[in-house]
Design a protein around this motif. Structure first.
Motif, PDB file in Angstrom:
ATOM      1  N   MET A   1       0.850  -1.178   0.000  1.00  0.00           N
ATOM      2  CA  MET A   1       0.000   0.000   0.000  1.00  0.00           C
ATOM      3  C   MET A   1       0.889   1.232   0.000  1.00  0.00           C
ATOM      4  SD  MET A   1      -2.782   1.043   2.839  1.00  0.00           S
ATOM      5  CE  MET A   1      -3.770   2.457   2.588  1.00  0.00           C
ATOM      6  N   ARG A   2       0.547   2.170  -0.838  1.00  0.00           N
ATOM      7  CA  ARG A   2       1.315   3.403  -0.924  1.00  0.00           C
ATOM      8  C   ARG A   2       0.385   4.567  -0.590  1.00  0.00           C
ATOM      9  NH1 ARG A   2       4.678   3.707  -6.023  1.00  0.00           N
ATOM     10  NH2 ARG A   2       6.011   2.468  -4.701  1.00  0.00           N
ATOM     11  N   LEU A   3       0.760   5.344   0.416  1.00  0.00           N
ATOM     12  CA  LEU A   3      -0.018   6.520   0.801  1.00  0.00           C
ATOM     13  C   LEU A   3       0.680   7.772   0.288  1.00  0.00           C
ATOM     14  CD1 LEU A   3      -0.939   5.602   4.472  1.00  0.00           C
ATOM     15  CD2 LEU A   3      -2.391   5.443   2.458  1.00  0.00           C
ATOM     16  N   SER A   4      -0.084   8.660  -0.299  1.00  0.00           N
ATOM     17  CA  SER A   4       0.475   9.908  -0.810  1.00  0.00           C
ATOM     18  C   SER A   4       0.824  10.849   0.342  1.00  0.00           C
ATOM     19  CB  SER A   4      -0.535  10.582  -1.740  1.00  0.00           C
ATOM     20  OG  SER A   4      -1.669  11.004  -0.998  1.00  0.00           O
ATOM     21  N   ALA A   5       1.656  11.834   0.048  1.00  0.00           N
ATOM     22  CA  ALA A   5       1.981  12.861   1.044  1.00  0.00           C
ATOM     23  C   ALA A   5       0.700  13.570   1.465  1.00  0.00           C
ATOM     24  CB  ALA A   5       2.987  13.855   0.472  1.00  0.00           C
ATOM     25  N   ARG A   6      -0.212  13.770   0.526  1.00  0.00           N
ATOM     26  CA  ARG A   6      -1.494  14.424   0.818  1.00  0.00           C
ATOM     27  C   ARG A   6      -2.254  13.651   1.899  1.00  0.00           C
ATOM     28  NH1 ARG A   6      -4.749  18.026  -1.423  1.00  0.00           N
ATOM     29  NH2 ARG A   6      -3.390  18.393  -3.177  1.00  0.00           N
ATOM     30  N   VAL A   7      -2.318  12.328   1.763  1.00  0.00           N
ATOM     31  CA  VAL A   7      -3.012  11.499   2.751  1.00  0.00           C
ATOM     32  C   VAL A   7      -2.280  11.540   4.089  1.00  0.00           C
ATOM     33  CG1 VAL A   7      -3.574   9.108   3.367  1.00  0.00           C
ATOM     34  CG2 VAL A   7      -4.166   9.986   1.106  1.00  0.00           C
ATOM     35  N   ASP A   8      -0.967  11.418   4.054  1.00  0.00           N
ATOM     36  CA  ASP A   8      -0.175  11.466   5.281  1.00  0.00           C
ATOM     37  C   ASP A   8      -0.425  12.773   6.025  1.00  0.00           C
ATOM     38  OD1 ASP A   8       1.909  10.624   7.141  1.00  0.00           O
ATOM     39  OD2 ASP A   8       3.204  12.078   6.133  1.00  0.00           O
ATOM     40  N   TYR A   9      -0.369  13.895   5.318  1.00  0.00           N
ATOM     41  CA  TYR A   9      -0.591  15.196   5.951  1.00  0.00           C
ATOM     42  C   TYR A   9      -2.018  15.313   6.481  1.00  0.00           C
ATOM     43  CZ  TYR A   9       3.802  16.922   3.876  1.00  0.00           C
ATOM     44  OH  TYR A   9       5.117  17.123   3.535  1.00  0.00           O
ATOM     45  N   ALA A  10      -2.979  14.834   5.717  1.00  0.00           N
ATOM     46  CA  ALA A  10      -4.378  14.917   6.150  1.00  0.00           C
ATOM     47  C   ALA A  10      -4.600  14.126   7.428  1.00  0.00           C
ATOM     48  CB  ALA A  10      -5.304  14.405   5.039  1.00  0.00           C
ATOM     49  N   LEU A  11      -4.058  12.924   7.495  1.00  0.00           N
ATOM     50  CA  LEU A  11      -4.226  12.095   8.694  1.00  0.00           C
ATOM     51  C   LEU A  11      -3.534  12.712   9.901  1.00  0.00           C
ATOM     52  CD1 LEU A  11      -3.805   8.581   7.065  1.00  0.00           C
ATOM     53  CD2 LEU A  11      -5.908   9.530   8.054  1.00  0.00           C
ATOM     54  N   ARG A  12      -2.350  13.255   9.696  1.00  0.00           N
ATOM     55  CA  ARG A  12      -1.626  13.889  10.804  1.00  0.00           C
ATOM     56  C   ARG A  12      -2.342  15.136  11.293  1.00  0.00           C
ATOM     57  NH1 ARG A  12       3.901  14.208   7.867  1.00  0.00           N
ATOM     58  NH2 ARG A  12       4.387  15.693   9.504  1.00  0.00           N
ATOM     59  N   ALA A  13      -2.845  15.947  10.371  1.00  0.00           N
ATOM     60  CA  ALA A  13      -3.589  17.151  10.764  1.00  0.00           C
ATOM     61  C   ALA A  13      -4.877  16.767  11.482  1.00  0.00           C
ATOM     62  CB  ALA A  13      -3.893  18.007   9.540  1.00  0.00           C
ATOM     63  N   ALA A  14      -5.550  15.742  10.989  1.00  0.00           N
ATOM     64  CA  ALA A  14      -6.797  15.300  11.621  1.00  0.00           C
ATOM     65  C   ALA A  14      -6.535  14.782  13.034  1.00  0.00           C
ATOM     66  CB  ALA A  14      -7.473  14.230  10.758  1.00  0.00           C
ATOM     67  N   ALA A  15      -5.433  14.070  13.220  1.00  0.00           N
ATOM     68  CA  ALA A  15      -5.081  13.593  14.562  1.00  0.00           C
ATOM     69  C   ALA A  15      -4.815  14.768  15.497  1.00  0.00           C
ATOM     70  CB  ALA A  15      -3.865  12.666  14.490  1.00  0.00           C
ATOM     71  N   GLU A  16      -4.143  15.798  14.991  1.00  0.00           N
ATOM     72  CA  GLU A  16      -3.902  17.010  15.795  1.00  0.00           C
ATOM     73  C   GLU A  16      -5.227  17.660  16.187  1.00  0.00           C
ATOM     74  OE1 GLU A  16      -1.268  18.626  17.121  1.00  0.00           O
ATOM     75  OE2 GLU A  16       0.236  17.235  16.378  1.00  0.00           O
ATOM     76  N   LEU A  17      -6.153  17.745  15.232  1.00  0.00           N
ATOM     77  CA  LEU A  17      -7.459  18.350  15.539  1.00  0.00           C
ATOM     78  C   LEU A  17      -8.220  17.508  16.550  1.00  0.00           C
ATOM     79  CD1 LEU A  17      -8.542  19.555  11.979  1.00  0.00           C
ATOM     80  CD2 LEU A  17      -7.744  20.967  13.900  1.00  0.00           C
ATOM     81  N   ALA A  18      -8.099  16.192  16.442  1.00  0.00           N
ATOM     82  CA  ALA A  18      -8.763  15.311  17.411  1.00  0.00           C
ATOM     83  C   ALA A  18      -8.191  15.522  18.806  1.00  0.00           C
ATOM     84  CB  ALA A  18      -8.601  13.854  16.984  1.00  0.00           C
ATOM     85  N   ALA A  19      -6.889  15.675  18.890  1.00  0.00           N
ATOM     86  CA  ALA A  19      -6.239  15.888  20.190  1.00  0.00           C
ATOM     87  C   ALA A  19      -6.560  17.264  20.757  1.00  0.00           C
ATOM     88  CB  ALA A  19      -4.729  15.712  20.053  1.00  0.00           C
ATOM     89  N   ALA A  20      -6.803  18.252  19.884  1.00  0.00           N
ATOM     90  CA  ALA A  20      -7.074  19.623  20.326  1.00  0.00           C
ATOM     91  C   ALA A  20      -8.447  19.758  20.960  1.00  0.00           C
ATOM     92  CB  ALA A  20      -6.943  20.588  19.149  1.00  0.00           C
ATOM     93  N   GLY A  21      -9.349  18.850  20.658  1.00  0.00           N
ATOM     94  CA  GLY A  21     -10.694  18.932  21.230  1.00  0.00           C
ATOM     95  C   GLY A  21     -11.552  19.938  20.496  1.00  0.00           C
ATOM     96  N   ALA A  22     -12.335  20.712  21.258  1.00  0.00           N
ATOM     97  CA  ALA A  22     -13.343  21.598  20.666  1.00  0.00           C
ATOM     98  C   ALA A  22     -12.781  22.927  20.167  1.00  0.00           C
ATOM     99  CB  ALA A  22     -14.448  21.868  21.683  1.00  0.00           C
ATOM    100  N   GLY A  23     -11.622  23.323  20.654  1.00  0.00           N
ATOM    101  CA  GLY A  23     -11.077  24.622  20.266  1.00  0.00           C
ATOM    102  C   GLY A  23     -10.470  24.605  18.876  1.00  0.00           C
ATOM    103  N   PRO A  24     -10.614  25.718  18.148  1.00  0.00           N
ATOM    104  CA  PRO A  24     -10.042  25.769  16.799  1.00  0.00           C
ATOM    105  C   PRO A  24      -8.518  25.827  16.821  1.00  0.00           C
ATOM    106  CG  PRO A  24     -11.038  27.876  17.377  1.00  0.00           C
ATOM    107  CD  PRO A  24     -11.332  26.943  18.505  1.00  0.00           C
ATOM    108  N   THR A  25      -7.924  25.241  15.778  1.00  0.00           N
ATOM    109  CA  THR A  25      -6.479  25.224  15.609  1.00  0.00           C
ATOM    110  C   THR A  25      -6.174  25.817  14.239  1.00  0.00           C
ATOM    111  OG1 THR A  25      -6.381  23.173  16.898  1.00  0.00           O
ATOM    112  CG2 THR A  25      -4.421  23.756  15.642  1.00  0.00           C
TER     113      THR A  25
END
Length: 149
Positions: A1-25
């Motif tokens: 399986m090959r993941l694009s940089a776009r997917v990698d960045y999206a997943l990492r950003a989404a994880a950051e948003l999940a960790a941030a909770g309700a406040g905007p980042t």
């Protein structure tokens, strides 16, 4: 399986948003935390917004937040939002690709591969990634030394 940089960045950003909770980042904060180019990340977040995964908030207290609880967003949701279907062959869905002769059974292999990808990527949520509390099945698969080769 090959993941694009776009997917990698999206997943990492989404994880950051999940960790941030309700406040905007902000895009800048996300980019800095995960060492990603902000302009590229902005485009990715726009795709995620169109897919209903994140919401943007304007103003001095603005930024991005998840549009749904992190427990309701799977990794597959994020991947599909920025990269389309989970598995394809030359840009086609595996069930639309046909082979002849000795290669005929490859179609079944591609469909099985997609089913396996789905079973993992649809099971794991952003909440689980952000908290490190991955499902037991995922931890068992990842603990196999052969998985690391």
């Amino acid at each position: 399986m090959r993941l694009s940089a776009r997917v990698d960045y999206a997943l990492r950003a989404a994880a950051e948003l999940a960790a941030a909770g309700a406040g905007p980042t902000t895009v800048g904060e996300l980019a800095k935390e995960q060492d990603m180019p902000p302009k590229y990340l902005e485009n990715i977040l726009l795709q995620m917004r169109r897919a209903g995964l994140v919401r943007g908030q304007r103003g001095p207290e603005g930024g991005y937040v998840l549009a749904r609880p992190a427990a309701e967003i799977s990794l597959a949701d994020v991947i599909r939002a920025v990269d389309g279907p989970l598995a394809n062959v030359r840009g086609e869905r595996p069930e639309h690709v046909g082979y002849r002769g000795p290669a005929e059974s490859l179609q079944q292999v591609w469909i099985a591969l997609r089913a396996t990808e789905r079973s993992i990527l649809e099971e794991v949520t952003l909440e689980q990634v952000a908290s490190g509390a991955l499902p037991e099945r995922i931890r068992v698969l990842a603990s196999d030394p052969a998985a690391w080769d």
